[in-house]
Write a protein that holds these residues in place. Structure first.
Motif, mmCIF file in Angstrom:
data_model
loop_
_atom_site.group_PDB
_atom_site.id
_atom_site.type_symbol
_atom_site.label_atom_id
_atom_site.label_comp_id
_atom_site.label_asym_id
_atom_site.label_seq_id
_atom_site.Cartn_x
_atom_site.Cartn_y
_atom_site.Cartn_z
ATOM 1 N N GLN A 279 0.821 -1.207 0.000
ATOM 2 C CA GLN A 279 0.000 0.000 0.000
ATOM 3 C C GLN A 279 0.857 1.260 0.000
ATOM 4 O O GLN A 279 0.539 2.235 -0.677
ATOM 5 N N VAL A 280 1.932 1.245 0.758
ATOM 6 C CA VAL A 280 2.841 2.390 0.797
ATOM 7 C C VAL A 280 3.451 2.625 -0.584
ATOM 8 O O VAL A 280 3.515 3.759 -1.066
ATOM 9 N N GLU A 281 3.900 1.562 -1.241
ATOM 10 C CA GLU A 281 4.489 1.695 -2.579
ATOM 11 C C GLU A 281 3.467 2.214 -3.584
ATOM 12 O O GLU A 281 3.792 3.035 -4.445
ATOM 13 N N GLU A 282 2.232 1.767 -3.481
ATOM 14 C CA GLU A 282 1.187 2.231 -4.391
ATOM 15 C C GLU A 282 0.919 3.726 -4.185
ATOM 16 O O GLU A 282 0.794 4.485 -5.156
ATOM 17 N N LEU A 283 0.866 4.170 -2.936
ATOM 18 C CA LEU A 283 0.659 5.592 -2.659
ATOM 19 C C LEU A 283 1.829 6.442 -3.143
ATOM 20 O O LEU A 283 1.635 7.563 -3.634
ATOM 21 N N GLU A 284 3.045 5.924 -3.042
ATOM 22 C CA GLU A 284 4.212 6.664 -3.538
ATOM 23 C C GLU A 284 4.165 6.804 -5.053
ATOM 24 O O GLU A 284 4.512 7.853 -5.589
ATOM 25 N N ARG A 285 3.727 5.757 -5.752
ATOM 26 C CA ARG A 285 3.597 5.847 -7.215
ATOM 27 C C ARG A 285 2.546 6.876 -7.596
ATOM 28 O O ARG A 285 2.742 7.672 -8.508
ATOM 29 N N GLU A 286 1.409 6.891 -6.894
ATOM 30 C CA GLU A 286 0.357 7.865 -7.177
ATOM 31 C C GLU A 286 0.842 9.282 -6.892
ATOM 32 O O GLU A 286 0.526 10.220 -7.633
ATOM 33 N N SER A 287 1.614 9.455 -5.850
ATOM 34 C CA SER A 287 2.157 10.764 -5.501
ATOM 35 C C SER A 287 3.115 11.259 -6.586
ATOM 36 O O SER A 287 3.094 12.430 -6.964
ATOM 37 N N ALA A 288 3.958 10.374 -7.085
ATOM 38 C CA ALA A 288 4.896 10.752 -8.140
ATOM 39 C C ALA A 288 4.147 11.132 -9.412
ATOM 40 O O ALA A 288 4.509 12.097 -10.094
ATOM 41 N N THR A 289 3.079 10.404 -9.736
ATOM 42 C CA THR A 289 2.287 10.718 -10.920
ATOM 43 C C THR A 289 1.621 12.082 -10.763
ATOM 44 O O THR A 289 1.619 12.886 -11.694
ATOM 45 N N ALA A 290 1.074 12.360 -9.595
ATOM 46 C CA ALA A 290 0.431 13.655 -9.355
ATOM 47 C C ALA A 290 1.447 14.786 -9.422
ATOM 48 O O ALA A 290 1.154 15.864 -9.936
ATOM 49 N N ALA A 291 2.645 14.558 -8.917
ATOM 50 C CA ALA A 291 3.685 15.594 -8.956
ATOM 51 C C ALA A 291 4.054 15.923 -10.397
ATOM 52 O O ALA A 291 4.239 17.091 -10.750
#
Length: 97
Positions: free
Chosen positions: A9-21
């Motif tokens: 879950q942490v890795e998935e949230l980090e990927r979403e954060s990078a995409t949003a950035a």
């Protein structure tokens, strides 16, 4: 919740954060707007009439402004492409775990 599921879950949230950035990078917005307006101004400058040129003392302001805006927009878009946004490291990476 297992440790493995939590890590996933942490890795998935980090990927979403990078995409949003990357999606909301201000350089992309500025570059896109300048490029679009630059194309519009360049087209307006190419189609300028003799009366329009007479008003501006025989300088095709629309053409030169459009070329400048287009160049600036392409610069910003190249900058986004060459130097992408890197998200901040997670708390685990900072603590060395």
């Amino acid at each position: 919740m297992s440790d493995h599921e939590y890590q996933r879950q942490v890795e998935e949230l980090e990927r979403e954060s990078a995409t949003a950035a990357r999606l909301f990078d201000i350089r992309l917005v500025i570059g896109g707007l300048f490029a679009i307006y630059g194309v519009i101004m360049t087209i307006a400058g190419i189609g300028a009439s003799d009366a329009d040129l007479e008003k501006a003392q025989d300088i095709n302001i629309n053409l030169w402004t459009g070329i400048g805006m287009l160049a600036l927009g392409l610069f910003f878009l190249a900058w986004v492409r060459l130097r992408p946004v890197v998200p901040a490291p997670s708390t685990e990476e900072r603590s060395g775990e």
